[in-house]
Scaffold this motif. Structure first.
Motif, PDB file in Angstrom:
ATOM      1  N   LEU A   5       0.827  -1.217   0.000  1.00 54.15           N
ATOM      2  CA  LEU A   5       0.000   0.000   0.000  1.00 54.15           C
ATOM      3  C   LEU A   5       0.856   1.260   0.000  1.00 54.15           C
ATOM      4  O   LEU A   5       1.973   1.277   0.532  1.00 54.15           O
ATOM      5  CB  LEU A   5      -0.921  -0.019   1.228  1.00 54.15           C
ATOM      6  N   LYS A   6       0.262   2.368  -0.602  1.00 48.83           N
ATOM      7  CA  LYS A   6       0.965   3.651  -0.649  1.00 48.83           C
ATOM      8  C   LYS A   6       0.357   4.596   0.408  1.00 48.83           C
ATOM      9  O   LYS A   6      -0.266   4.141   1.373  1.00 48.83           O
ATOM     10  CB  LYS A   6       0.848   4.261  -2.047  1.00 48.83           C
ATOM     11  N   THR A   7       0.500   5.917   0.176  1.00 49.91           N
ATOM     12  CA  THR A   7       0.091   6.899   1.185  1.00 49.91           C
ATOM     13  C   THR A   7      -1.175   7.651   0.825  1.00 49.91           C
ATOM     14  O   THR A   7      -1.484   8.694   1.409  1.00 49.91           O
ATOM     15  CB  THR A   7       1.233   7.920   1.390  1.00 49.91           C
ATOM     16  N   SER A   8      -1.960   7.189  -0.115  1.00 48.47           N
ATOM     17  CA  SER A   8      -3.204   7.864  -0.475  1.00 48.47           C
ATOM     18  C   SER A   8      -4.220   7.669   0.650  1.00 48.47           C
ATOM     19  O   SER A   8      -4.061   6.822   1.541  1.00 48.47           O
ATOM     20  CB  SER A   8      -3.752   7.304  -1.788  1.00 48.47           C
ATOM     21  N   ALA A   9      -5.318   8.484   0.604  1.00 48.97           N
ATOM     22  CA  ALA A   9      -6.329   8.445   1.663  1.00 48.97           C
ATOM     23  C   ALA A   9      -6.995   7.079   1.719  1.00 48.97           C
ATOM     24  O   ALA A   9      -7.219   6.509   2.800  1.00 48.97           O
ATOM     25  CB  ALA A   9      -7.365   9.550   1.420  1.00 48.97           C
ATOM     26  N   GLU A  10      -7.361   6.550   0.539  1.00 47.07           N
ATOM     27  CA  GLU A  10      -8.010   5.237   0.524  1.00 47.07           C
ATOM     28  C   GLU A  10      -7.093   4.163   1.101  1.00 47.07           C
ATOM     29  O   GLU A  10      -7.523   3.283   1.857  1.00 47.07           O
ATOM     30  CB  GLU A  10      -8.428   4.869  -0.902  1.00 47.07           C
ATOM     31  N   GLU A  11      -5.805   4.244   0.728  1.00 47.52           N
ATOM     32  CA  GLU A  11      -4.861   3.235   1.205  1.00 47.52           C
ATOM     33  C   GLU A  11      -4.630   3.354   2.711  1.00 47.52           C
ATOM     34  O   GLU A  11      -4.453   2.363   3.418  1.00 47.52           O
ATOM     35  CB  GLU A  11      -3.536   3.373   0.451  1.00 47.52           C
ATOM     36  N   ARG A  12      -4.647   4.638   3.240  1.00 43.74           N
ATOM     37  CA  ARG A  12      -4.476   4.796   4.686  1.00 43.74           C
ATOM     38  C   ARG A  12      -5.658   4.181   5.441  1.00 43.74           C
ATOM     39  O   ARG A  12      -5.490   3.575   6.509  1.00 43.74           O
ATOM     40  CB  ARG A  12      -4.333   6.276   5.027  1.00 43.74           C
ATOM     41  N   GLN A  13      -6.881   4.306   4.880  1.00 37.36           N
ATOM     42  CA  GLN A  13      -8.034   3.656   5.509  1.00 37.36           C
ATOM     43  C   GLN A  13      -7.886   2.121   5.527  1.00 37.36           C
ATOM     44  O   GLN A  13      -8.217   1.453   6.505  1.00 37.36           O
ATOM     45  CB  GLN A  13      -9.306   4.051   4.768  1.00 37.36           C
ATOM     46  N   LEU A  14      -7.386   1.606   4.420  1.00 39.10           N
ATOM     47  CA  LEU A  14      -7.191   0.157   4.331  1.00 39.10           C
ATOM     48  C   LEU A  14      -6.128  -0.312   5.315  1.00 39.10           C
ATOM     49  O   LEU A  14      -6.232  -1.380   5.936  1.00 39.10           O
ATOM     50  CB  LEU A  14      -6.817  -0.228   2.896  1.00 39.10           C
ATOM     51  N   VAL A  15      -5.085   0.517   5.491  1.00 36.43           N
ATOM     52  CA  VAL A  15      -4.037   0.172   6.451  1.00 36.43           C
ATOM     53  C   VAL A  15      -4.613   0.105   7.856  1.00 36.43           C
ATOM     54  O   VAL A  15      -4.306  -0.778   8.661  1.00 36.43           O
ATOM     55  CB  VAL A  15      -2.884   1.204   6.370  1.00 36.43           C
ATOM     56  N   ALA A  16      -5.504   1.099   8.176  1.00 33.81           N
ATOM     57  CA  ALA A  16      -6.097   1.105   9.500  1.00 33.81           C
ATOM     58  C   ALA A  16      -6.952  -0.147   9.725  1.00 33.81           C
ATOM     59  O   ALA A  16      -6.945  -0.743  10.824  1.00 33.81           O
ATOM     60  CB  ALA A  16      -6.934   2.375   9.673  1.00 33.81           C
ATOM     61  N   ARG A  17      -7.687  -0.547   8.689  1.00 33.76           N
ATOM     62  CA  ARG A  17      -8.525  -1.744   8.833  1.00 33.76           C
ATOM     63  C   ARG A  17      -7.677  -3.003   9.024  1.00 33.76           C
ATOM     64  O   ARG A  17      -7.969  -3.862   9.853  1.00 33.76           O
ATOM     65  CB  ARG A  17      -9.416  -1.888   7.594  1.00 33.76           C
ATOM     66  N   TYR A  18      -6.564  -3.084   8.228  1.00 32.60           N
ATOM     67  CA  TYR A  18      -5.666  -4.249   8.375  1.00 32.60           C
ATOM     68  C   TYR A  18      -5.030  -4.275   9.768  1.00 32.60           C
ATOM     69  O   TYR A  18      -4.864  -5.326  10.391  1.00 32.60           O
ATOM     70  CB  TYR A  18      -4.576  -4.208   7.315  1.00 32.60           C
TER      71      TYR A  18
END
Length: 713
Positions: A654-667
């Motif tokens: 994952l990168k640093t975009s907003a959508e990816e940051r949300q996915l990181v939080a969920r993971y």
């Protein structure tokens, strides 16, 4: 000549001769032999055979006894094969005021070894071409027609010539004359070659003499030298190869009931040696002492290694590493009925039910038979028996004479024996007809050597069989004819398998399964008298006779022998049941409810056993439940760890975009939840393992407390 430095010596297969000496003095009483016989001068010229002992291993022991006078030597002619045995066993003794000074014999090296000593490199088999090649360099005279050319052999070559489509091989001899001229001759009938050198002619003559000697009579002369004063006895003993002596017997069964059967034994001996056995003491040994052939009379050459000479010298200085490390009683199936009669002279034919009056000629024949039987039975014992270490020896009571190259039949046994007439059957014979046989007890007091046995009954031949070596008082079956008045058949039934016994002890559950095989023999007797049958039933490894089966009369290594008495013109059955027990052993902790139910069917089962076994089953189920719970939690941990590995791979991509940051939080939340679950699962596994260990210890205690040994109904 070879000299044996020994004071003991020789033997003879042929007559021993003494070289001429001074005139023989008048015979005195002191010149008598140990047997008391006076040896005349012709007798003193040889050592006659006085004692012969023959063995089953193909050798014989011979003793010669004769007279020597002063310093005399006795010569004995032998073959090479005889000399080998003699040299291994020879013993000599001067029985007077003298001694044996030495023994010599002519040596004979192998032909190949003697050929190597010649100047010509030729083998035992050679050809004209081999000879000419071996003579390369020798001076020869080649005669071609009227011309004679002298020169040295240079070569012999084969050349092929083709003429008119046919190929011909010719041998061409090339010589170099004294003048240096090279001449070539095509060998053929018109070409003659003569050796010009006397030395080479001598070498060729020696070669031909040596090759020709291989066809000469094989004679090895043994010379025994003696020294002493007066006329003395010289004893020579040795062992030599002879034909094996054979045994043959006659078992005479008188018709008269008041006369016991008796056994006659004869021995067949062969004299194949070079001289007569005249009035010798003959002994026959029923045994085979070890004996072998060893060519001790032949010179022995050993092979030595060929070490080549060094081709170069190592002139370069060398360095070498230092050391790194230094370095009862049998029963009859029908019981009590005596054994049947022979039932006919040949083949066990049925007897007549009602005998007619005996005609006068038959009465006369029976009288002659009785007279013959009495004469045979009254014959004196011709040999005495004697134990000879592990062997047995028959020694004839009277001297015997057997001329050379003749054989003789000499009596060795004459004694009453006990017999029982039986009909013998074995399934391996492949026929329903049993054999007529006698059960012979060796009452002779002698060890009987193996041999053929001819049975004579009622003054006629009844059959013949074979007897192996038998010890005194030993009993042996001898079959001699087919029994045409009887028939035997057999049926085998495998039977069911069943549990016969159960044992529990020290935590082990043992179950014994019994297998049974029943063989049913149907025996038919067509004779007018009762017959005793002997049924041979094969023994099987691991099997034993079941309870209730008749006790065998005897057992061999391979057979059980059952005695069965069958009434006249009747049939009977013999059932032989064999059992084998097969054990299976498992841990008592694995016992099942079906096995517990089977155990409770046993005889005299203690009432407390069932609760104990059910407690073992319940505890085993608890251990199994705990083990299953541990396996389930470990499987869940494995699934979580695989899922976490997948999530971490996704996070790394994952990168640093907003959508990816949300996915990181969920993971990250998912990983936290899984880590909490892993902590709980590992804690549960630890608790379950402690419970399983305690439950397993309790299971072992309960299992060891159970003790059981029952026989099933």
């Amino acid at each position: 000549m070879l000299l044996l430095a020994t004071a003991s010596s020789t033997s003879a297969q042929g007559p021993a001769t003494v070289p001429p000496g001074p005139a023989a003095p008048r015979t005195r009483a002191s010149d008598r032999t140990e047997q008391g016989a006076v040896l005349s001068p012709p007798d003193a010229a040889r050592l006659p055979v006085r004692r012969v002992v023959l063995y089953k291993s193909g050798v014989g022991y011979f003793e010669h006894l004769g007279r020597v006078r002063g310093d005399q030597a006795v010569s004995i002619d032998l073959t090479s094969g005889q000399l080998d045995d003699v040299l291994k066993s020879l013993t000599t003794a001067d029985l007077g005021n003298g001694r044996v000074t030495g023994i010599t014999f002519n040596s004979s090296a192998p032909v190949e070894q003697r050929l190597r000593m010649l100047g010509l490199p030729l083998g035992a088999s050679t050809s004209p071409a081999d000879l000419l090649n071996a003579l390369r360099g020798a001076r020869v005279e080649v005669q071609a027609g009227s011309a004679a050319i002298v020169g040295r052999i240079l070569s012999l070559e084969e050349r092929q010539r083709t003429a008119d489509g046919a190929t011909e091989t010719r041998q061409e001899l090339t010589i170099v004359t004294d003048a240096g001229l090279v001449r070539t001759f095509t060998l053929g009938p018109a070409i003659g070659i003569r050796l010009a050198e006397a030395e080479m002619r001598g070498e060729l003559s020696q070669y031909l003499d040596l090759v020709g000697s291989t066809r000469a009579r094989d004679v090895r002369r043994l010379r025994i030298g003696t020294t002493g004063s007066g006329v003395r006895d010289l004893l020579v003993s040795y062992v030599s190869e002879v034909p094996v002596w054979k045994s043959t017997y006659r078992l005479v069964i008188p018709s008269a009931g008041n006369r016991a059967p008796f056994l006659q034994g004869w021995a067949i001996v062969d004299n194949t040696l070079g001289e007569d056995w005249t009035d010798v003491e003959l002994s026959l040994v029923a045994g085979a002492p070890q004996s072998f052939v060893q060519q001790v009379s032949q010179p022995l050459y050993t092979r030595r290694p060929v070490v080549p000479l060094p081709r170069t010298a190592m002139l370069t200085p060398q360095t070498h590493d230092g050391t790194l490390e230094a370095f009862a009683k049998a029963e009859s199936v029908e019981g009590g009925i005596p054994g049947g009669a022979l039932g006919g002279v040949v083949g066990g034919l049925p007897s007549a039910p009602n005998a007619a009056p005996v005609p006068a000629p038959l009465k006369e024949a029976r009288s002659r038979e009785d007279a013959v039987v009495e004469s045979l039975a009254a014959a004196p014992v011709a040999a005495r028996g004697q134990e000879l270490g592990d062997l047995f020896q028959y020694t004839l009571t009277q001297p015997i004479t057997v001329r050379r190259n003749q054989s003789a039949l000499v009596p060795i046994v004459q004694a009453d024996v006990a017999i029982e007439r039986v009909s013998l059957w074995n399934a391996a014979s492949g026929t329903g007809r049993p054999w007529r046989a006698v059960w012979l007890t060796n009452d002779t007091g002698l060890t009987l050597d193996g041999g053929s046995v001819a049975l004579v009954e009622g003054g006629a031949f009844a059959g013949e069989g074979l007897l192996e070596a038998i010890q005194p008082k030993e009993r042996r079956l001898i079959s001699y004819a087919v029994d045409l008045a009887a028939r035997v058949s057999v049926v085998h039934d495998g039977g069911p398998r069943r549990v016969s016994r159960m044992r529990i002890g020290k935590g082990a559950f043992v179950q014994v399964v019994q297998e049974r095989v029943t063989s049913t023999y149907t025996i038919r007797n067509e004779d007018s008298t009762a017959r005793t049958f002997v049924i041979e039933h094969a023994r099987r490894d691991g099997w034993s006779l079941a309870a209730g089966t008749a006790t065998p009369a005897e057992a061999t290594a391979a057979q059980h022998r059952f005695r069965v008495v069958v009434d006249p013109r009747a049939s009977t059955e013999l059932k032989v049941e064999q059992v084998r027990e097969v054990e299976t052993r498992v841990a008592v902790t694995t016992i099942t409810s079906d096995q517990i139910a089977l155990i409770l069917q046993g005889r005299d089962v203690d009432a407390s056993v069932a609760p104990q076994l059910r407690a073992v089953m319940a505890q085993n189920a608890e251990v199994t439940r705990l083990q299953s719970a541990v396996r389930e939690r470990r499987a869940e941990i494995e699934r979580i760890e695989k899922d976490q590995a997948r999530v971490r791979e996704n996070l790394a991509a994952l990168k640093t975009s907003a959508e990816e940051r949300q996915l990181v939080a969920r993971y990250a939340s998912q990983l936290n939840t899984q880590e909490d679950r892993l902590v709980v699962l590992r804690r549960d596994i630890e608790d379950l393992e402690l419970q399983r260990v305690k439950a397993q210890d309790e299971l072992v205690r309960l299992a060891n407390a159970v003790a059981l040994d029952i026989t099933m109904e």
